[in-house]
Design an enzyme around this catalytic site. Structure first.
Site, mmCIF file in Angstrom:
data_model
loop_
_atom_site.group_PDB
_atom_site.id
_atom_site.type_symbol
_atom_site.label_atom_id
_atom_site.label_comp_id
_atom_site.label_asym_id
_atom_site.label_seq_id
_atom_site.Cartn_x
_atom_site.Cartn_y
_atom_site.Cartn_z
ATOM 1 N N LYS A 196 1.117 -0.835 -0.105
ATOM 2 C CA LYS A 196 -0.445 -0.021 -0.174
ATOM 3 C C LYS A 196 0.750 1.265 -0.551
ATOM 4 O O LYS A 196 0.490 1.964 -0.807
ATOM 5 C CB LYS A 196 -0.959 0.430 1.158
ATOM 6 C CG LYS A 196 -1.986 -0.687 1.322
ATOM 7 C CD LYS A 196 -2.690 -1.163 1.982
ATOM 8 C CE LYS A 196 -2.753 -0.622 3.756
ATOM 9 N NZ LYS A 196 -2.085 -2.792 3.828
ATOM 10 N N CYS A 237 -12.348 2.227 16.608
ATOM 11 C CA CYS A 237 -11.470 1.913 16.132
ATOM 12 C C CYS A 237 -10.485 1.345 17.464
ATOM 13 O O CYS A 237 -9.928 0.508 17.788
ATOM 14 C CB CYS A 237 -11.276 2.065 14.619
ATOM 15 S SG CYS A 237 -9.179 2.734 15.365
ATOM 16 N N MET A 238 -10.447 1.994 18.306
ATOM 17 C CA MET A 238 -8.991 1.960 19.104
ATOM 18 C C MET A 238 -9.811 3.130 20.968
ATOM 19 O O MET A 238 -9.100 2.821 21.675
ATOM 20 C CB MET A 238 -7.649 2.919 19.153
ATOM 21 C CG MET A 238 -7.941 4.159 17.845
ATOM 22 S SD MET A 238 -7.702 6.012 19.311
ATOM 23 C CE MET A 238 -9.120 5.891 19.839
ATOM 24 N N MET A 262 -7.292 -4.244 16.319
ATOM 25 C CA MET A 262 -8.804 -4.340 16.552
ATOM 26 C C MET A 262 -9.130 -5.621 17.033
ATOM 27 O O MET A 262 -10.521 -5.634 17.840
ATOM 28 C CB MET A 262 -9.165 -4.651 14.924
ATOM 29 C CG MET A 262 -9.192 -3.004 14.325
ATOM 30 S SD MET A 262 -9.441 -1.383 15.760
ATOM 31 C CE MET A 262 -8.516 -1.115 15.820
ATOM 32 N N GLY A 268 -5.036 1.913 13.967
ATOM 33 C CA GLY A 268 -4.834 1.047 12.792
ATOM 34 C C GLY A 268 -4.980 2.488 11.540
ATOM 35 O O GLY A 268 -4.961 2.211 10.364
ATOM 36 N N GLN A 269 -4.999 3.760 12.153
ATOM 37 C CA GLN A 269 -5.320 4.952 10.394
ATOM 38 C C GLN A 269 -4.191 5.836 11.208
ATOM 39 O O GLN A 269 -3.519 5.855 12.614
ATOM 40 C CB GLN A 269 -6.605 5.138 12.102
ATOM 41 C CG GLN A 269 -7.831 4.995 11.383
ATOM 42 C CD GLN A 269 -9.225 5.548 11.023
ATOM 43 O OE1 GLN A 269 -9.120 6.463 10.805
ATOM 44 N NE2 GLN A 269 -9.734 5.924 12.755
#
Lengths: 249, 807, 105
Positions: free
Chosen positions: B90, B174-175, B349, B386-387
């Protein structure tokens, strides 16, 4: 210097030096009763073939795996020697080789996509063929141009859908107007027969024989027996994106 | 000179020559003037600059190659401490994400069911007037992909301007449980450890984590040590086999939700045999448990009580609950009992998207504290995000229903006062009532006003809730049919969210604007704009400033500070004001720097100190707290709460949890019982359904599905299934099936043991594909403390699709 | 008695770099040279055996602050120390097949 930090650093060096001794120590504990059992003793059991140890496990359970080691040995044996005569290459072959390369790369320097299926959920045996390169019935599996990195599929993805069944129609448009850096044609020569400079970045491409070795076509070296490429072919500082010491706003 | 001395001399001469040669080669700029045509062909006219990758929370730095105003190449940044020159697929293709053919380039308003182009002036005016009309029913739904200045501007608009707390981010999905885990264990959010641990750990315990696909560069940082002859053991505690499992020495397959029992089992074994770390526990830990109503702070517990509570979780008992063999549970406890080993726990996650997310986060910290595996390099718990800026923006800037910058909260009157002083606001401007968490916010937006749905306008920035919210049939879709529910979306591509939005704003992305983000190891990163955004697309931060100023013009009192000055007033060095809200003047100042310096003043309050903007320009990120040493140099911090590393730990303390909940510099070890999940498979819905990501696609795929190389490698979603189940249901590989839960049904193809292999009775579907909206099926049940929903387990059933449907 | 000249590249962090240099200086087997511009430091390692040399290099790359280690000079005058298949080569041309290891074990 902070004494705590210093102690830690000394520890780093000491730890590395004593690793072998420790391993021996722990394996000696393997048979003691459970309560005192060392954790290391669990790991010393056979690893059920799931662990890529890089030395022994790389060929296990891979669909593209060359089934018989003897076949691989035979194919490896067919590899031209470095002292074999080098077939001449013309400009058209060269252009074709570069075009073939570009087909699998978004830009020059991008990790190429993989033109064959790979094991999707497992540790694939990429290095069986790509460690040193092999000619599989006229199709060259190039040697990897960079050092040994473990998680090959992290960068190299397949170039066709890996899953069975009908494609799902629709979804976001997949066309993209990105126009990537193209592969360079030739390096510079200071005079007519001077060794050309390396016309591309050498980051992750330090192993010249990967593309220019005896198996390659079109961009093959005329003198594969020489190992120290950068002795005569200078990498270009301007092409390397490293010199970013001073970033100006 | 003897022979050896001569050798040493020769060796030194060679090394010095080599070093100076390499050093010279790194001097900036070409040393020889090249013929321009040749230079172009050779790529020498490409200008390279650093930027953190646009995607995950690892925070790799890339070098972006720009020529003729367009990104033409990407390379791993070799000077970046996080990734040291390596990227994942990616990252190598991140530049292509800018150039999908359907970029949004004009503001669009929905009129008579169609999206029609309008001007920016109109768009900004429409938003401002909706807010003016009903400020208390306007909310911002943001993102862990907001840059730090973007999140800060949105937060300031809502909390300091509108005087509400109606802002929450997708990071809630997400967190949030990681945050509440940190807060209730250490009294302050974010990891104490850092990625350096991955270079040192002897064992890495993965709790429901698949870093080979989700954090590939960090995973390589671990496994590539093996290629260098080092030994590092991976223990994968998971509910399905993944690519990570293929690299692991041990795979402990557990039944969903029973990770709580496993954590308790480790504690039970350590305590039963006296192999915990009594000195560490005595000096640095207190014990806690939840009360009947779960809360952040719970109720005290003595060590004796704690020991008694975990006593039940023997390996045999835990095997019955979790399905993990007692032998493996003993192995795990023996590992934690061995203090000569350095152990890192990694999670993302799997532990966070969990209806007991806060509990399991606390318990993994607890296992490390109890065993003393804490605070040494290579030895400690490490939560992944994740971000790209879930930490930098959401957690540090505080863009949540309860947050204020720098770890402050609106429910604390002192914190509100402090923020009002720093922002020069009239006292009482900031509301002490928290806003709504994401699930609640969207529930209210999807409920008619008459039935209590008091949110009428949501402005979505940098996220795609139409695809990523759980149970979208309940939380998102109804709003699109209700009168007077107005959805504003700032995005770069058409998505499931823009599809039915009322107003679409085209945004600039990544290197089309300046930016700052903060990764999972507290590393704050900066980059500069390198190319222009397409068409009329503009940065989100400008959009926020423009709306704020339009409100100011319309006379909204909140847009002024105590002295009547505009909240986002910015000045040049000579003191004159810059109308940065006016697009023609947006680039007259570095708006990012102005907003960052405003934000930075908050960060020293809770020891999250940041350096001035200029320091981040010079570095590939710095880990906070960043403080000045005596010589004036800015120093980052690798390990928090550890003497000699963290500048705020008092001398002689060793370890000091200086934000301790109990105010005695101790951390909390929590006890939680295992409880079954809210929905489990039954006769009607016999399968566990788990959702998640794949290597090639990032979240809802709005960027990565437009990158040909990634799209080809992973073109569509699938139902990942065990071979045994497929045979039992007589399903062929690739056959289309209907997957159904109590909330919805979708049709998708089966992939038998494809990318991963779930155990019998369990299936997995990735959520990146907008054609396969798996979140119509997921459960919105959420953790009682963090309010984070559980995307990892609900009950589903499968049947063959009646007709081979060709959509 | 292997003697080698190497070049270390340090990370950006000056604090770490200083700590690393100090740690290196403390090892009697290492002679430090003069740091070059950028973050390059030439050094010489002098060890009793090849194994010790390998251990030391491995330890060196693991010192926090050290990014890379490049070899600039290696003394081959004691070639007797090498077995023939260990002769230095940038890329070992004829690696032993993994399964050979099992056979010989």
């Amino acid at each position: 210097m902070d004494p705590l930090l210093r102690r830690r650093l000394t520890l780093v060096i000491a730890a590395a030096a004593s690793a072998t001794a420790l391993a021996g120590f722990f394996s000696g504990l393997a048979e003691r009763p459970r309560r005192a059992r060392s954790w290391a003793s669990y790991v010393s059991r056979p690893l059920e073939g799931r662990v890529p140890t890089y030395a022994q496990e790389r060929e296990r359970r891979h669909p593209n795996r060359l089934r018989h080691a003897s076949n691989l040995a035979a194919m490896t044996a067919q590899r031209p020697g470095v002292l074999d005569p080098v077939p001449p290459t013309d400009d058209a072959q060269r252009a074709a080789a570069l075009a073939r390369r570009a087909l699998r790369r978004a830009y020059d320097g991008a990790p190429p996509t993989v033109p064959h299926p790979v094991a999707q959920g497992d540790f694939p045996a990429c290095l069986t063929c790509h460690r040193d390169g092999v000619d599989v019935a006229g199709r060259v599996a190039p040697a990897m141009p960079h050092g040994e990195l473990g998680s090959c599929l992290q960068c190299h993805v397949v170039s066709e859908a890996p899953m069975p069944g009908e494609p799902i129609a629709g979804g976001p448009p997949s066309d993209n107007s990105f126009s990537g850096l193209q592969p360079p044609l030739r390096g510079e020569r200071a005079w007519l027969v001077a060794p050309p400079t390396i016309p591309h970045a050498t980051v992750m491409r330090g192993r010249c024989e990967s593309c220019h070795g005896v198996l390659s076509q079109g961009i093959r070296s005329t003198h594969p027996w020489r190992e120290s490429c950068t002795q005569c072919h200078a990498p270009s500082a301007a092409l390397d994106q490293r010199p970013m010491a001073a970033v100006t706003p | 000179m003897d022979r050896r001395e001569f050798l040493r001399f020769t060796a030194m001469t060679a090394a010095t020559a080599a070093a100076s040669r390499v050093a010279l080669a790194q001097a900036p700029g070409p040393t020889v003037a090249l013929d321009p045509a040749l230079a172009q062909r050779m790529g020498a006219d490409v200008r390279w600059d650093k930027a953190p990758c646009r995607f995950c929370g690892t925070g790799c730095h890339v070098q972006v190659g720009v020529r003729g105003g367009r990104v033409v190449a990407i390379a791993g940044d070799q000077l970046a401490p996080v990734n040291r020159g390596l990227l994942c697929v990616k990252g190598y293709h991140v530049g292509l994400a800018l150039y999908g053919s359907d970029r949004l380039t004009r503001p669009m308003l929905k009129r008579n069911g169609r999206h029609e182009p309008i001007t920016w002036v109109e768009a900004v005016d429409i938003i401002a007037r909706r807010i003016m009309a009903r400020p208390a029913s306007f909310a911002v739904y943001g993102s862990g992909q907001w840059t730090i200045p973007e999140g800060f501007a949105a937060l300031k608009l809502v909390k300091a301007g509108l005087g509400t707390n109606l802002i929450d981010p997708n990071a809630r999905l997400c967190m949030a449980s990681a945050v509440t885990g940190f807060l209730s264990t250490y009294g302050v959010d974010e990891p104490a450890a850092c990625f350096d641990d991955l270079d040192r750990a002897d064992a890495v315990v993965l709790w429901g984590n698949n870093p080979a696909e989700m954090h590939p560069v960090l995973f390589s940082r671990i496994v590539d040590r093996r290629a260098r002859g080092e030994r590092v053991d991976l223990i994968d505690i998971g509910t399905r086999r993944t690519r990570t499992t293929a690299f692991a020495q041990h795979f402990l397959q557990f039944k969903p939700n029973t990770d709580l029992a496993i954590a308790n089992c480790i504690a039970q074994q350590l305590l039963a045999s006296g192999r915990h770390d009594p000195r560490f526990v005595e000096r640095f830990c207190n014990f806690r448990q939840d009360t009947a109503q779960p809360s952040l702070n719970g109720a005290p517990l003595t060590f004796a009580q704690y020991r008694q509570r975990v006593a039940r979780y023997t390996p045999e008992y835990t095997e019955r609950i979790s399905g993990v063999p007692a032998r493996d549970l003993r192995m795990l406890a023996d590992l934690f009992a061995d203090r000569s080993k350095r152990i890192v726990s990694l999670w993302c996650m799997g532990m966070n998207q969990h209806t007991r997310g806060t509990a399991i986060n606390r318990m993994v910290h607890g296992v490390h504290l109890l065993s003393g595996h804490w605070g040494r390099p290579g030895d400690g718990p490490q939560s992944l995000t994740g971000q790209p800026s879930a930490c930098g923006t959401v957690r540090e800037v505080g863009t949540t229903a309860n947050g204020l910058p720098g770890g402050l909260v609106v429910t604390n009157a002192e914190h509100r006062h402090e923020a009002e002083e720093l922002w020069h606001l009239p006292p009482g401007r900031i509301s002490g009532t928290p806003g709504h968490h994401a699930v609640e916010l969207w529930r209210r937006f999807s409920t008619a006003a008459a039935e209590g749905g008091d949110i009428s306008t949501i402005w979505v920035q940098v996220t795609n809730p139409g695809q990523s919210l759980p149970n979208v049939n309940k939380l998102f879709k109804p709003s699109r049919a209700l009168p007077d529910k107005f959805l504003i979306v700032s995005d770069v591509y058409p998505t499931a969210t823009t599809r039915d939005a009322d107003l679409i704003l085209p945004s600039a992305m990544w290197v089309e604007k300046n930016g700052m983000t903060g990764n999972s190891e507290r590393r704050t990163q900066q980059w500069f704009k390198m190319v222009d955004p397409p068409g009329e697309a503009r940065p989100d931060v400008w959009q926020t400033l423009a709306v704020a100023h339009r409100l100011f013009e319309l006379g909204h009192p909140g847009m002024r500070d105590r002295d009547g000055r505009f909240l986002f007033a910015m000045t040049r060095p000579d003191g004159t004001e810059v109308p940065a809200w006016d697009w023609a003047h947006f680039h007259d100042v570095n708006v990012d720097e102005k907003l960052f310096e405003d934000y930075r003043r908050f960060t020293s309050i809770k020891h999250k100190n940041l350096a001035p903007y200029g320091e981040y320009v010079r570095h590939r990120g710095l880990r906070w707290p960043v403080v000045q040493d005596r010589a004036g140099a800015w120093r980052e911090t690798r390990y928090r709460f550890v003497e000699g590393e963290d500048p705020f730990v008092a001398a002689g303390r060793g370890v000091q949890f200086y934000h301790s909940v109990t105010r005695d510099d101790k951390a909390l070890i929590w006890f939680h019982d295992y409880e079954p999940p809210p929905e489990s498979p039954d006769a009607e819905y016999p399968f566990w359904l788990c959702t998640g990501r794949v290597l090639e696609h990032w979240h809802t795929g709005s960027m990565t599905m437009r990158v040909p190389q990634l799209r080809r490698a992973m073109p569509q979603a699938y139902l990942e299934m065990n071979r045994e189940d497929a045979q039992r249901l007589r399903l062929q590989d690739g056959q289309r099936v209907v997957l159904e839960t109590r909330r919805g049904a979708i049709t998708l193809p089966v992939w038998i043991e494809g990318r991963g292999a779930p155990p019998p009775g369990s299936v997995f579907v990735p959520f990146f594909d907008e054609r396969v909206p798996i979140n119509e099926l997921t459960l919105e049940a959420h953790d009682p403390i963090s309010k984070q929903p559980d995307y990892k387990k609900c009950a589903a059933r499968i049947r063959p699709a009646a007709d081979p449907e060709r959509r | 008695m292997p003697v080698a000249g190497l070049v270390i590249t340090f990370c950006e962090d000056e604090g770490l770099r200083a700590c690393a240099v100090e740690a290196l200086a403390a090892d009697p087997r290492i002679t430090l040279g003069e740091a070059q511009r950028g973050r390059k430091l030439p050094l010489v390692t002098d060890t009793e055996t090849l194994e010790e040399q390998q251990e030391l290099w491995r330890a060196l790359v693991n010192v926090p602050g050290v990014l890379t280690l490049d070899l600039a000079f290696e003394d081959f005058s004691d070639v007797g120390d090498f077995s023939s298949d260990e002769l230095p080569s940038r890329w070992n041309k004829q690696p032993r097949h993994p399964e050979d290891d099992h056979g010989s074990a």
